[in-house]
Design an enzyme around this catalytic site. Structure first.
Site, PDB file in Angstrom:
ATOM      1  N   ARG A 221      -3.069  -6.360   0.635  1.00 50.87           N
ATOM      2  CA  ARG A 221      -3.178  -7.107   1.891  1.00 50.87           C
ATOM      3  C   ARG A 221      -4.061  -8.332   1.642  1.00 50.87           C
ATOM      4  O   ARG A 221      -5.028  -8.273   0.877  1.00 50.87           O
ATOM      5  CB  ARG A 221      -3.815  -6.248   2.992  1.00 50.87           C
ATOM      6  N   HIS A 269       5.191 -12.071   0.090  1.00 54.25           N
ATOM      7  CA  HIS A 269       5.107 -10.651   0.486  1.00 54.25           C
ATOM      8  C   HIS A 269       6.422  -9.923   0.165  1.00 54.25           C
ATOM      9  O   HIS A 269       7.050  -9.325   1.035  1.00 54.25           O
ATOM     10  CB  HIS A 269       4.748 -10.540   1.982  1.00 54.25           C
TER      11      HIS A 269
END
Ligand code: NDP
Ligand code: OXD
Length: 309
Positions: A221, A269
């Site tokens: 993250r 991502h």
């Protein structure tokens, strides 16, 4: 049995059709405000209104591995959270990280630049033994990545909250083990869940403890990393580069320094995508088990809200 689907990142229709096909006895529907109460839900970052309108839900099945966004919401204590347990992600993550490690180790970026100038030039090989790869997080993904990197005979270290023993991997644990792990690491890979304990864990203090010329790969993250500290350590030459797949703000804003930095590789991502078929098969199996009366505690991927993952 009713199953509500509320997915913010993808068109829900194929997910609904797939889940309906896997559980023909269920009524699977896309949630909209005012929808009837459901027993279970399949979600990815739903609005708070969804939770507020469906307080009776027994289980929220997260269409991803990380539950940090869900845990920032107001969720009744009676509602269990179950995250994806691999579902085809670990092989993708292993592939991505091995690619990033070997691209850096073999200096393929420099060869790309040489080709652009039609320049035939050898580079002196690095010593593999000097490229120890350290994985933060030895869970479903971290362990698979550690084993994949080990296949290429790099020394591999791992760090987790609780102690581990994994063949061929030097394992460290807890806050007391972090410095020793960092000092022994040349390529740092983050595969931690985002929790209050891990937020901002990659900062000037910790990254400075890595070996000189270290490389950072963040696939967990964005908030694990302090962006300014990474940039400063790259500019000061302590760090050699970084491959980043996750960011504090996604999509990464156009003006962010990471986009144009010559030592940073950015991907949007994608290191381990949620795969529909694998995910639905796993979730349908778990719902069927619960419907047969099997205990919630027996489900792999059950989140412990106290731990935050
Ligand atoms: P797991 O829950 O299986 O593993 C988490 C690991 O982190 C465990 O080894 C755990 O230790 C360790 N850990 C947690 N807190 C701490 C702490 N405070 N100190 C040290 N170690 C800690 O998660 P997954 O492997 O399935 O996924 C990891 C993360 O990867 C997800 O949470 C998600 O954020 C990210 N992800 C990113 C994707 C992408 O495309 N970029 C795709 C999928 C996931 P212990 O073993 O002792 O419990
Ligand atoms: C996940 C992700 O958590 O895709 O599954 O980031």
């Amino acid at each position: 049995m009713k199953i509500a689907v509320c997915l913010s990142n993808t068109k829900p229709a194929p997910w609904i059709a797939s889940l309906q096909a896997a559980l023909p006895q269920a009524e699977v529907f896309e949630w909209a405000p005012g929808a009837p109460p459901a027993d279970y839900a399949l979600v990815w970052t739903p609005p708070q209104q969804f939770i507020d309108e469906q307080p009776q839900l027994k289980v929220l099945f997260n269409a991803g591995a990380g539950v940090d966004a869900l845990l920032r919401m107001q969720i009744p204590a009676s509602m269990a959270l179950v995250r994806l347990d691999d579902a085809g992600m670990s092989v993708q993550m292993a592939e991505y990280v091995v690619h990033a490690v070997t691209r850096h180790f073999r200096e393929f970026q420099a060869y790309d630049q040489a080709q652009a100038q039609s320049h035939w030039a050898y580079r002196k090989p690095h010593r593999r033994q000097e490229f120890s790869v350290g994985i933060l997080g030895l869970g479903i993904l971290g362990r698979r990545v550690a084993q994949a990197v080990r296949q290429f005979e790099f020394p591999v270290n791992g760090w987790s909250r609780t102690p581990k023993q994994i063949d061929g991997i030097q394992c460290f644990s807890g806050e007391h083990g972090l410095s020793e792990f960092l000092v022994a690491t040349r390529v740092l890979v983050c595969l931690l869940p985002l929790t209050p304990d891990t937020q901002g864990l990659m900062n000037r203090r910790t990254l400075s403890q890595l070996q000189t010329g270290a490389y950072v790969i963040n696939v967990a993250r964005g908030a694990h990393l302090v962006d300014e500290d990474l940039l400063a350590l790259l500019d000061e030459g302590h760090l050699a580069g970084a491959t980043l797949d996750v960011f504090r703000t996604e999509p990464l804003p156009q003006a962010h320094a990471f986009w144009q930095h010559p030592k940073i590789t950015v991907t949007p991502h994608i290191s381990a995508r949620t795969l529909r078929d694998e995910s639905i098969a796993q979730i349908a199996k778990k719902i069927a088990a619960l419907q047969r009366g099997e205990p919630l505690a027996s489900l792999a991927g059950l989140v412990d809200p106290k731990k935050g993952y």
